[in-house]
Scaffold this motif. Structure first.
Motif, mmCIF file in Angstrom:
data_model
loop_
_atom_site.group_PDB
_atom_site.id
_atom_site.type_symbol
_atom_site.label_atom_id
_atom_site.label_comp_id
_atom_site.label_asym_id
_atom_site.label_seq_id
_atom_site.Cartn_x
_atom_site.Cartn_y
_atom_site.Cartn_z
ATOM 1 N N SER A 171 -7.135 8.927 24.772
ATOM 2 C CA SER A 171 -8.370 9.353 25.671
ATOM 3 C C SER A 171 -9.281 10.025 25.990
ATOM 4 N N LEU A 172 -9.467 9.789 24.652
ATOM 5 C CA LEU A 172 -11.148 9.919 24.186
ATOM 6 C C LEU A 172 -11.611 8.639 23.655
ATOM 7 N N GLY A 173 -10.659 7.452 24.329
ATOM 8 C CA GLY A 173 -11.505 5.936 23.744
ATOM 9 C C GLY A 173 -11.107 6.057 22.701
ATOM 10 N N ILE A 174 -10.168 5.904 21.249
ATOM 11 C CA ILE A 174 -10.081 6.103 20.306
ATOM 12 C C ILE A 174 -9.143 4.823 19.822
ATOM 13 N N PRO A 175 -8.976 3.396 19.854
ATOM 14 C CA PRO A 175 -8.167 2.163 19.941
ATOM 15 C C PRO A 175 -7.509 2.868 19.048
ATOM 16 N N VAL A 176 -6.354 3.640 19.801
ATOM 17 C CA VAL A 176 -5.606 3.851 18.461
ATOM 18 C C VAL A 176 -4.259 3.349 18.163
ATOM 19 N N LYS A 177 -3.702 2.465 18.431
ATOM 20 C CA LYS A 177 -3.066 0.594 17.701
ATOM 21 C C LYS A 177 -4.078 0.511 16.569
ATOM 22 N N ARG A 178 -5.166 0.206 16.824
ATOM 23 C CA ARG A 178 -6.153 -0.883 15.820
ATOM 24 C C ARG A 178 -6.315 -0.196 14.495
ATOM 25 N N VAL A 179 -6.260 1.224 15.177
ATOM 26 C CA VAL A 179 -6.524 2.068 13.877
ATOM 27 C C VAL A 179 -5.985 2.339 13.364
ATOM 28 N N TYR A 180 -4.141 2.723 13.882
ATOM 29 C CA TYR A 180 -2.895 2.413 12.580
ATOM 30 C C TYR A 180 -2.474 1.204 12.086
ATOM 31 N N ALA A 181 -3.394 -0.062 12.252
ATOM 32 C CA ALA A 181 -2.893 -1.348 11.827
ATOM 33 C C ALA A 181 -3.817 -1.419 11.470
ATOM 34 N N LEU A 182 -5.184 -0.377 10.588
ATOM 35 C CA LEU A 182 -6.146 -1.247 10.066
ATOM 36 C C LEU A 182 -5.924 0.018 9.167
ATOM 37 N N THR A 183 -5.355 1.240 9.187
ATOM 38 C CA THR A 183 -5.209 2.521 8.451
ATOM 39 C C THR A 183 -4.108 1.782 7.109
ATOM 40 N N PHE A 184 -3.173 0.921 7.907
ATOM 41 C CA PHE A 184 -1.547 0.306 7.034
ATOM 42 C C PHE A 184 -2.234 -0.447 6.395
ATOM 43 N N ALA A 185 -3.994 -1.285 6.655
ATOM 44 C CA ALA A 185 -3.458 -2.471 5.976
ATOM 45 C C ALA A 185 -4.678 -2.039 4.713
ATOM 46 N N PHE A 186 -5.101 -0.930 5.451
ATOM 47 C CA PHE A 186 -6.098 -0.204 3.831
ATOM 48 C C PHE A 186 -4.940 0.756 2.662
ATOM 49 N N GLY A 187 -4.676 1.099 3.029
ATOM 50 C CA GLY A 187 -3.737 1.169 2.501
ATOM 51 C C GLY A 187 -2.823 0.469 1.411
ATOM 52 N N VAL A 188 -2.621 -0.231 2.096
ATOM 53 C CA VAL A 188 -1.420 -1.281 1.020
ATOM 54 C C VAL A 188 -2.578 -2.358 0.189
ATOM 55 N N ALA A 189 -3.656 -1.984 0.532
ATOM 56 C CA ALA A 189 -5.060 -2.704 -0.202
ATOM 57 C C ALA A 189 -5.869 -2.316 -1.189
ATOM 58 N N LEU A 190 -5.216 -0.638 -1.036
ATOM 59 C CA LEU A 190 -5.358 0.389 -1.896
ATOM 60 C C LEU A 190 -4.159 -0.141 -3.418
ATOM 61 N N ALA A 191 -3.134 -0.459 -2.658
ATOM 62 C CA ALA A 191 -1.900 -0.061 -4.174
ATOM 63 C C ALA A 191 -1.824 -1.975 -4.247
ATOM 64 N N ALA A 192 -2.788 -2.764 -3.203
ATOM 65 C CA ALA A 192 -2.701 -4.302 -4.113
ATOM 66 C C ALA A 192 -4.053 -3.708 -5.237
ATOM 67 N N LEU A 193 -4.805 -3.059 -5.132
ATOM 68 C CA LEU A 193 -5.889 -3.159 -5.468
ATOM 69 C C LEU A 193 -5.544 -2.223 -7.108
ATOM 70 N N SER A 194 -4.786 -1.495 -6.899
ATOM 71 C CA SER A 194 -4.411 -0.966 -8.071
ATOM 72 C C SER A 194 -3.238 -1.734 -8.843
ATOM 73 N N GLY A 195 -2.402 -2.727 -8.185
ATOM 74 C CA GLY A 195 -1.847 -3.577 -9.541
ATOM 75 C C GLY A 195 -2.458 -4.833 -10.076
ATOM 76 N N VAL A 196 -4.121 -5.318 -8.896
ATOM 77 C CA VAL A 196 -5.040 -5.410 -10.017
ATOM 78 C C VAL A 196 -5.533 -4.618 -11.098
ATOM 79 N N LEU A 197 -5.695 -4.229 -10.965
ATOM 80 C CA LEU A 197 -6.609 -3.421 -12.481
ATOM 81 C C LEU A 197 -5.545 -3.279 -13.173
ATOM 82 N N LEU A 198 -3.774 -2.334 -12.911
ATOM 83 C CA LEU A 198 -3.397 -2.260 -14.078
ATOM 84 C C LEU A 198 -2.599 -3.643 -14.535
ATOM 85 N N ALA A 199 -2.977 -5.011 -13.825
ATOM 86 C CA ALA A 199 -1.953 -5.493 -14.249
ATOM 87 C C ALA A 199 -2.430 -6.502 -16.172
ATOM 88 N N PRO A 200 -3.462 -6.262 -16.334
ATOM 89 C CA PRO A 200 -3.525 -6.944 -18.033
ATOM 90 C C PRO A 200 -3.124 -5.404 -18.621
#
Lengths: 253, 294, 324
Positions: free
Chosen positions: B185-214
């Protein structure tokens, strides 16, 4: 007459409960006499629900004690309090919504046959069936037996809520805003029901409907901001200037 | 005594720290997803694996390791958004949301894991160490790559913390986590925030995978192997707490690293698991429960 | 509403019984052993799924590590049959008693928490156990144990040879059926009603007089027993056991089976197991990556039909009766 009959059935002595910095209940003492309806009223945030929770064992007090029939039950769980005759209902309907009305009541009533054993295998609990039939009749839920509790109307749910609370034939029935959200006619019916029940058991009531409370109760306790500000018969409480100020800042009558 | 410290413990501590930052990055993603979305992402480990696999593939196409560090997490974002919007949101408003999202993400994990086997085969791939050699620090030789992982990981964690707590974007995310209706109700696009946050979270996991692969190599079941550690860190730290993920991540990886000096590595899982169980039994909210706490 | 669910369950029971009957009769006539053994395996894993459904669908606890008890039963049976020359009845009895003990002991760890945490603890317990077995030489380490002898079952009707596919199928069918009806019986007892109450609204139970710890523990132990007894049948069928039996994929598949068949119906576990087994063998001939397909099906079921096959049919019956 044995003195037990004139001592209060329930008494809370010097109960205090804090949540962080907020003092929800501040050194409140309350006595509930046998039979009839005792009501707790007060504006929002007065601490009525917290007091209820302290008396019923949902919370434990930071200080103070609760006595049921002169026994100190302060450390007992809700289940233990139930076996000693105290039962409570909930303001926000707290039924088993995906079970049928029948199943809800059977679950509550089968406790009648308790022994200490929890893993019981006897399939047919005759006492439980009899009691649940009785409750279905008393609360007019005959036609709704097989309905899921979640599918009932709000008024029916509130009735079932009280019925479930009555299953073990408690001596002390604590009802938390039983008419919450009910239509006018449902409220009147429930009010009559409570009045009838009050002739056989003791009832402690939290309510927002002040008129209902004044009509039903033999004693009214008024809370505001965590403290008890008045108690006594309905008429004297109604005229108490402190009470009027607490509610509206003006006269109630 | 000093020598023992130098030659026996220090290497293990550094090892533990280099693993630790990667574990923390993964746990951060998991805890942010829980803190905001109230979703237990059972597929989180598979995004970690995805990061590793993608990095390896990109490198085999000639792209440098350093570039993959940037590209792979970015690639994860659309995938994460798709999954959140089209799968998770479908069960999000159900009354049994917690179990359904757990089951759903479990299903996604199953699909992903077998897909890796399908695409990359079941064998282990060992990428080359991006920074070969070792350097001397305080009289002890440390592998250069591990130093890099430690340093960059620490910076990333700091960056995440700054974004969440010191930027308007982070404030929006925290607001949406705290009260989504009010935020909407304050105008925050909650659905978009959810989607981006999830994407951010899994991107962090992927980054972790890149770092630890070697360090750990790449194989299809690597996600499942790692997820117990990630969940343990999140639970011990407190579901939804960033500070908790950091502290618990450090403690647990140090525990693992130092105990490997005395106990055979096959006991590492049981030890980690026992810590999780003890915490769940005695202090289920973890060290710092809740995203409202730093 | 509930009547339609009961009807759907009844239909499923009859369906499964009929399929089993046809399978035995036709299979024997054609001299088949492959499909009968496959169906036997479906029943065995169906038993594991029954345990999962008891916990998830009845009590409301999601166990992601029920394979722990399944594998325990399998290994114990293998060891007793192979190294100690136990007979069928004594194996089953031993598994029953020791799995009950194991279930009871682990319940103190697992039941301290609920919901997601319970799922993670059971997951972790199974992981640790599986890795421990994997690393234990005495149990065959990663290769497991082979060479489990074919067992003869002594009955008043003479000795039954479990090596014969059809005979063993019938034995497993009867065993799983017994487990199924025992669980169903429990549902109508006071304890069973408490289980439903725990699933439906645990917080209310103390206020109507129940401590939930005891019933939960009872369900947990029962689930361990059911899983273990099912597992014990596995080496009798296949002649070997391996640590894979305790891996997460086995626990995970059991959960998928339950959701697919219809959570909370019990028979859904058996139905789901049959369907998944058929799926696996069909898709398995096309590709080794059947997990992707099953995972996708599972995701679809979770999103669009979370009540599973039986739930779906129950809804259809409901619609038909409210129009008829």
């Amino acid at each position: 007459m044995v003195s037990k009959n004139i001592s209060p059935i329930l008494s809370g002595k010097n109960l205090t409960k804090k949540f962080g910095g907020l003092v929800a209940v501040n050194n409140v003492s309350i006595e509930v006499e046998r039979l009839g309806v005792t009501s707790v009223i007060g504006p929002n945030g007065a601490g009525k629900s917290t007091l209820f929770n302290l008396l019923s064992g949902s919370f434990s007090p930071d200080s103070g004690n609760v006595f049921l029939n002169e026994e100190n039950i302060s450390n007992l769980s809700p289940a233990s309090r139930l076996s000693r005759g105290m039962a409570r209902s909930f303001q926000i309907t707290n039924l088993f919504f995906d079970l049928s009305v029948d199943d809800n009541l059977m679950l509550a009533c089968q406790r009648l046959e308790s022994s200490k054993m929890l893993v019981k295998l006897n399939r047919f609990s005759e006492q439980a069936i009899a009691r649940s039939d009785e409750l279905i009749r008393d609360f007019q839920l005959e036609s709704k037996r097989q309905e899921l509790a979640g599918a009932l109307s709000h008024g029916e749910q509130r009735r079932l809520e009280i019925a479930v609370t009555m299953a073990m034939k408690p001596e002390l029935l604590m009802l938390d805003e039983p008419t919450q959200g009910m239509s006018h006619s449902d409220t009147i019916e429930t009010s009559n029901l409570i009045s009838e029940l009050g002739q056989k058991v003791t009832i402690l009531l939290i309510e927002h409907d002040v008129e209902l409370v004044m009509n039903l109760s033999k004693k009214v306790v008024v809370m505001a901001l965590g403290s008890k500000i008045a108690e006594g018969e309905p008429e004297s409480v109604r005229r108490d200037p402190l009470v009027q100020t607490a509610y509206f800042g003006e006269s109630l009558a | 005594m000093l020598e023992t410290l130098q030659f026996v413990y220090a290497p293990q501590i550094i090892n533990g720290l280099s693993i630790g930052v990667a574990v923390i990055l993964m746990a951060l993603g998991l805890t942010i997803i829980f803190g905001l979305l109230d979703v237990i992402n059972m597929s989180h480990g598979e995004f970690y694996a995805a990061g590793a696999f993608l990095s390896v593939t990109l490198m085999s196409l000639g792209i440098s390791f350093w570039a993959t560090l940037v590209i792979v997490p970015i690639l994860m974002v659309p995938l994460g958004i798709l999954i959140e919007k089209h799968l998770i949101q479908r069960v999000f408003h159900h009354k049994d949301r917690h179990i359904l999202t757990l089951l759903l993400t479990f299903g996604i994990a199953t699909v992903l894991e077998d897909s890796y086997k399908l695409i990359w085969g079941a064998n282990t791939i060992k990428p080359e160490t991006p920074i070969p050699g070792a350097s001397e620090v305080l009289g002890v030789m440390f592998p250069n790559y591990r130093i890099f992982v430690m340093a960059s990981g620490a910076l990333l964690i700091l960056a995440v913390w700054i974004v969440i707590y010191k930027t308007p974007l982070g404030a929006i995310v925290r607001a949406a986590a705290f009260d989504k209706h009010m935020s909407a109700s304050l105008g925050i696009p909650v659905k978009r925030v959810y989607a981006l946050t999830f994407a951010f979270g899994v991107a962090l996991a992927a980054l972790s995978g890149v770092l630890l692969a070697p360090i750990y190599s790449v194989f299809p079941t690597m996600g499942k192997d790692f997820i117990l550690m990630a969940f343990t860190v999140v639970i011990v730290g407190g579901l939804g707490s960033i500070k908790g993920a950091v502290v618990a991540g450090l403690i647990l990886t140090q525990l693992q690293a130092l105990s490997s000096l005395y106990i055979s590595p096959v006991w590492s899982d049981p030890i980690v698991f026992s810590v999780m169980v003890l915490v769940l039994m005695f202090k289920p909210s973890g060290l710092y429960g809740g995203m409202k706490n730093a | 509403m509930l009547d339609s669910k009961i009807k759907a369950i009844r239909i499923a029971e009859i369906f499964i019984f009929t399929c089993a009957l046809l399978l035995v009769v036709i299979g024997t006539m054609l001299g088949d052993s492959f499909f009968i053994r496959l169906a036997t395996e479906a029943l065995i894993f169906g038993g594991l799924a029954l345990a999962v459904d008891l916990l998830l669908g009845i009590v409301g606890l999601l166990s992601l590590g029920q394979a722990l008890y399944f594998g325990f039963g399998a290994y114990m049976a293998a060891v007793l049959l192979k190294d100690y020359q136990f007979g069928f009845w004594s194996v089953m009895l031993a598994v029953l008693l020791f799995s009950a003990l194991l279930g009871w002991l682990t319940s103190f760890i697992a039941l301290r928490s609920k919901g997601v945490y319970f799922a993670l603890i059971t997951f972790g317990l199974a992981q640790v156990a599986a890795k421990s077995v994997y690393n234990t030489r005495a149990l065959g380490a990663s290769d497991g144990m082979v060479g489990v002898p074919i067992v003869q079952i002594a009955t008043p009707f003479g000795s039954l040879n479990t090596g014969d596919p059809a005979t063993f199928f019938v034995i497993v069918f009867i065993t799983i059926a017994i487990l199924y009806f025992v669980l169903k019986y429990f549902l109508h007892t006071p304890t069973g009603r408490i289980w439903n109450g725990i699933r439906s609204n645990e917080s209310r139970l103390p206020y109507i007089g129940y401590q939930t710890a005891g019933p939960k523990r009872a369900a947990f132990v029962l689930a361990a027993i059911v899983a273990a007894l099912s597992g014990a049948l596995y080496p009798m069928l296949r002649g070997f056991v391996s640590p894979e039996l305790m891996f997460f994929s086995v626990s995970g598949n059991a959960v998928i089976t339950v959701i697919l068949g219809g959570v909370g119906t019990l028979i859904g576990a058996l139905l789901g197991s049959g369907i998944l087994t058929i799926f696996k063998s069909i898709i398995g001939t096309l590709t080794v990556h059947y997990h992707i397909v099953i995972g996708l099906i599972f995701v679809i079921v979770v999103i669009f039909a979370p009540k599973g096959i039986i739930g779906y049919f129950a809804d259809r019956i409901q619609k038909r009766t409210s129009h008829g």
